[in-house]
Every structure is written in C-alpha cells, then in structure tokens.
Write an enzyme that holds these catalytic residues in place. Sequence first.
Site, PDB file in Angstrom:
ATOM      1  CE1 TYR A 112      -3.945  -1.852   5.332  1.00  0.00           C
ATOM      2  CE2 TYR A 112      -3.417   0.380   4.668  1.00  0.00           C
ATOM      3  CZ  TYR A 112      -3.777  -0.904   4.337  1.00  0.00           C
ATOM      4  OH  TYR A 112      -3.957  -1.247   3.013  1.00  0.00           O
ATOM      5  CB  SER A 147      -0.839  -0.002   1.277  1.00  0.00           C
ATOM      6  OG  SER A 147      -1.499   1.218   1.456  1.00  0.00           O
TER       7      SER A 147
HETATM    8  N1  LIG Z   1      -8.609  -0.519  -1.356  1.00  0.00           N
HETATM    9  C1  LIG Z   1      -7.580   0.250  -1.164  1.00  0.00           C
HETATM   10  O1  LIG Z   1      -7.690   1.477  -1.256  1.00  0.00           O
HETATM   11  C2  LIG Z   1      -6.246  -0.354  -0.848  1.00  0.00           C
HETATM   12  C3  LIG Z   1      -5.112   0.463  -0.968  1.00  0.00           C
HETATM   13  C4  LIG Z   1      -3.865  -0.073  -0.715  1.00  0.00           C
HETATM   14  C5  LIG Z   1      -3.737  -1.405  -0.368  1.00  0.00           C
HETATM   15  N2  LIG Z   1      -4.838  -2.198  -0.244  1.00  0.00           N
HETATM   16  C6  LIG Z   1      -4.628  -3.616   0.120  1.00  0.00           C
HETATM   17  O2  LIG Z   1      -5.290  -4.435  -0.817  1.00  0.00           O
HETATM   18  C7  LIG Z   1      -5.519  -5.717  -0.233  1.00  0.00           C
HETATM   19  C8  LIG Z   1      -6.929  -6.154  -0.560  1.00  0.00           C
HETATM   20  O3  LIG Z   1      -7.855  -5.279   0.057  1.00  0.00           O
HETATM   21  P1  LIG Z   1      -9.125  -4.700  -0.702  1.00  0.00           P
HETATM   22  O4  LIG Z   1      -8.946  -3.243  -0.805  1.00  0.00           O
HETATM   23  O5  LIG Z   1      -9.401  -5.486  -1.915  1.00  0.00           O
HETATM   24  O6  LIG Z   1     -10.271  -4.892   0.423  1.00  0.00           O
HETATM   25  P2  LIG Z   1     -11.328  -6.058   0.675  1.00  0.00           P
HETATM   26  O7  LIG Z   1     -12.321  -6.095  -0.410  1.00  0.00           O
HETATM   27  O8  LIG Z   1     -11.777  -5.857   2.068  1.00  0.00           O
HETATM   28  O9  LIG Z   1     -10.455  -7.392   0.555  1.00  0.00           O
HETATM   29  C9  LIG Z   1      -9.684  -7.879   1.581  1.00  0.00           C
HETATM   30  C10 LIG Z   1      -9.735  -9.379   1.510  1.00  0.00           C
HETATM   31  O10 LIG Z   1      -8.856  -9.927   2.504  1.00  0.00           O
HETATM   32  C11 LIG Z   1      -9.577 -10.920   3.188  1.00  0.00           C
HETATM   33  N3  LIG Z   1      -9.095 -11.215   4.525  1.00  0.00           N
HETATM   34  C12 LIG Z   1      -9.102 -10.411   5.617  1.00  0.00           C
HETATM   35  N4  LIG Z   1      -8.596 -11.071   6.658  1.00  0.00           N
HETATM   36  C13 LIG Z   1      -8.265 -12.317   6.214  1.00  0.00           C
HETATM   37  C14 LIG Z   1      -7.705 -13.474   6.799  1.00  0.00           C
HETATM   38  N5  LIG Z   1      -7.376 -13.506   8.084  1.00  0.00           N
HETATM   39  N6  LIG Z   1      -7.478 -14.551   6.024  1.00  0.00           N
HETATM   40  C15 LIG Z   1      -7.814 -14.539   4.723  1.00  0.00           C
HETATM   41  N7  LIG Z   1      -8.365 -13.495   4.114  1.00  0.00           N
HETATM   42  C16 LIG Z   1      -8.582 -12.401   4.849  1.00  0.00           C
HETATM   43  C17 LIG Z   1     -11.013 -10.416   3.221  1.00  0.00           C
HETATM   44  O11 LIG Z   1     -11.871 -11.470   3.528  1.00  0.00           O
HETATM   45  P3  LIG Z   1     -13.178 -11.230   4.418  1.00  0.00           P
HETATM   46  O12 LIG Z   1     -14.169 -10.600   3.483  1.00  0.00           O
HETATM   47  O13 LIG Z   1     -13.530 -12.597   4.894  1.00  0.00           O
HETATM   48  O14 LIG Z   1     -12.796 -10.301   5.535  1.00  0.00           O
HETATM   49  C18 LIG Z   1     -11.144  -9.906   1.806  1.00  0.00           C
HETATM   50  O15 LIG Z   1     -11.427 -10.938   0.904  1.00  0.00           O
HETATM   51  C19 LIG Z   1      -5.240  -5.560   1.257  1.00  0.00           C
HETATM   52  O16 LIG Z   1      -3.989  -6.132   1.563  1.00  0.00           O
HETATM   53  C20 LIG Z   1      -5.197  -4.058   1.454  1.00  0.00           C
HETATM   54  O17 LIG Z   1      -4.375  -3.686   2.526  1.00  0.00           O
HETATM   55  C21 LIG Z   1      -6.095  -1.709  -0.469  1.00  0.00           C
END
Ligand SMILES: NC(=O)c1ccc[n+]([C@@H]2O[C@H](COP(=O)([O-])OP(=O)(O)OC[C@H]3O[C@@H](n4cnc5c(N)ncnc54)[C@H](OP(=O)(O)O)[C@@H]3O)[C@@H](O)[C@H]2O)c1
Length: 301
Positions: A167, A154
């Site tokens: 985070y 991130s």
């Molecule tokens: N969106 C942004 O702006 C952004 C920016 C920078 C980085 N990121 C990174 O992108 C990645 C994906 O996030 P996203 O934005 O796509 O959000 P998201 O839709 O909330 O996806 C996160 C995923 O991780 C899963 N997860 C959480 N805890 C877990 C665990 N203990 N074991 C297995 N899976 C788990 C969630 O499953 P559940 O639904 O079961 O909780 C969900 O499928 C993350 O690493 C996040 O830090 C996001």
Amino acid sequence: MVQRRDERLESGNGGRPVAFITGASSGFGLLIALELARKGYRVIAAMRDISNSGLLTLRAREGGLEGLIECLTLDVTDRQAIQDAANYVIGTYERVDVLVNNAGMAIGGCIEEIPMDDWEKQMEVNFFGVVAMTRAFLPLMREQRHGKIIMISSISGRMGFPGYGPYAASKFAVEGFSESLRLEMLPFGVHVVLVEPGAYRTDIWSKGFRHMDSRQSERSPYSRFLAAVLRYSHHTAQNADDPQDVARAVGRIVLSQYPRLRYPLGKGAALTILGKTMLPWKWFERILLRELEKEAGRTEP
Ligand SMILES: NC(=O)c1ccc[n+]([C@@H]2O[C@H](COP(=O)([O-])OP(=O)(O)OC[C@H]3O[C@@H](n4cnc5c(N)ncnc54)[C@H](OP(=O)(O)O)[C@@H]3O)[C@@H](O)[C@H]2O)c1
C-alpha cells in the site's frame, strides 16, 4: 462498454462544471460525489459494480441531488473501459473540470510473505489505475486550459508503515507521479493536488483486515509482529476520523483558484509528517517500533 444508470439525467448540461470520481460506491468517493453535487457540479460517479450504487442513489435522493449524479461502471484496471468512459464524458459534456482519483484498496502483510501477484494487483489498482485515468482526461484538460486532478493519496504516501508495504509503495508512486504531473500541467492551467488522509472510518479497513487475517500463520516468523500491527491498526480504525471531513476538504479544493500540491488531513497525518520531518529518522523508527512492541506484549497469551 460504458454502462450508465441515470434515468433522470437532463439533456445538455446547462453550463455546469463536470466532476469525474472513481470508486464512488462507498467511503470517500461516495461522500465526495455528494459534496461536489451540492457545490453545483454534474458528477460522474464511477464504480466497479453499478449494482453497488444503491447507497449513493439513496443519499442523493435524500439530498435532492439525484439529477446531478450519474453512475457509471468502471474498473480502474480496465484500460478500454477507462478510454470508453473518457470518450463518453467528452462526447456528452465536452468538458471535465475535476477528476478525483479515489478508487483504491490496501494489501497488507509482511513484505517477504506477500506473493508477487498481490504486489502487482496493488500497483495495478492504486497506481496504474491512477495513471491510466489521468492520461485519459489530460488531452481535454490541456486543451480547455483548466482543470483539477485530485489524487486521494494517503499518509502512507509520506511514510511507509510496517505491515503495509504494498500500500505504501503504491501511494509513494502516486506522490512522485503527481509531483511531476503538477509541474508539467501548471503551464496549461491544470492543477494537480494530493489529498493525504490519515485514518478515517471507511470500509477500506475491514477489507484490509480480512486480507491481513488470511495471512496470519503460527509458523510465520512474522506472526507476532503482524499480530501487533493488526492490533495497532484495529485500535487506529476504531478511533479514526469522520470521512465527511475529507469530502468537505475536497469541496474546498475544487473551489480554490490556486490549490496547494499537498493537503495532509486528520490528526494522525499532521503528527506523522511533523515527526518524520523534525526528528532524526533513528529516533522516529525507535518510537514506532516501541509502540508496536507494546502491542505485541498485549497480544501475548
Ligand atoms: N479510509 C482511510 O483511512 C484512508 C486513508 C488514506 C487514504 N485512503 C484512500 O482513500 C481512497 C478511498 O478509500 P476509502 O477509504 O473510501 O475505502 P472504500 O470505502 O473501500 O472505497 C474504496 C473504493 O475504491 C473502489 N475500488 C477498489 N478497487 C477498484 C477498482 N479496481 N476499480 C474501481 N474501483 C475500485 C472500491 O470499490 P469496491 O467496493 O467495488 O471494492 C470502493 O468503492 C483509497 O484510495 C484509499 O487508499 C483511505
């Protein structure tokens, strides 16, 4: 115990490259699963709760990709489940070409007020989960002398924003880990890559806001500051970029012969990194705090 759901999985793999993605039930993980299947990968889409595989399955069916995507139950904090998943992939396909460490969550609040249990939870999912997943697949990638390990880090791995201490700490940890790992694995032909998105429209925001809201208390000395951070974050989330861009970028990275270490993505990420690199820190922090002060002014009744 690995739980599998793919009734139409063909026997054998027809020489297809194999990609393993964590947190594939929503957001980036779901879109990356579809993108890599479109690129011809056999995709193992791991998710904490397989009953949440409906959207991915539907989108795969709509795209004619369902035979290429297999859903697995996997919580990245469960070490035994990680080993079982790795053994299953190795036993079934005898190869893994791409590992995408995507699963993650965001715990917000001001550092003084976040209980240690929450710090541990944040590190357990976002950092130790990444370490455990990676270690489980390293022996195979090292032996096959190729592979790509893509960390969904991130912009918070490059800059610690206030109100997001846990985070940021978890993503900075992923960044340091990945730099070391990149240099250890390059001699074996394995590439480690950090994808560093800015703000993108996924569920992580609403999940994080719920968490931050629950911390709001009028008695807190940080309540005015945290309200400003929340307001600023809501504004950022509303104007966030399309997550499909991140999936496309990962699609390009997996096909690249010699990918870079870092890929900052999105309008906010490039600007933040430029600001942090070019400006003296004192100026940079003044700009950030002034923006938050403006938000705090707007939140005042
Ligand atoms: N969106 C942004 O702006 C952004 C920016 C920078 C980085 N990121 C990174 O992108 C990645 C994906 O996030 P996203 O934005 O796509 O959000 P998201 O839709 O909330 O996806 C996160 C995923 O991780 C899963 N997860 C959480 N805890 C877990 C665990 N203990 N074991 C297995 N899976 C788990 C969630 O499953 P559940 O639904 O079961 O909780 C969900 O499928 C993350 O690493 C996040 O830090 C996001």
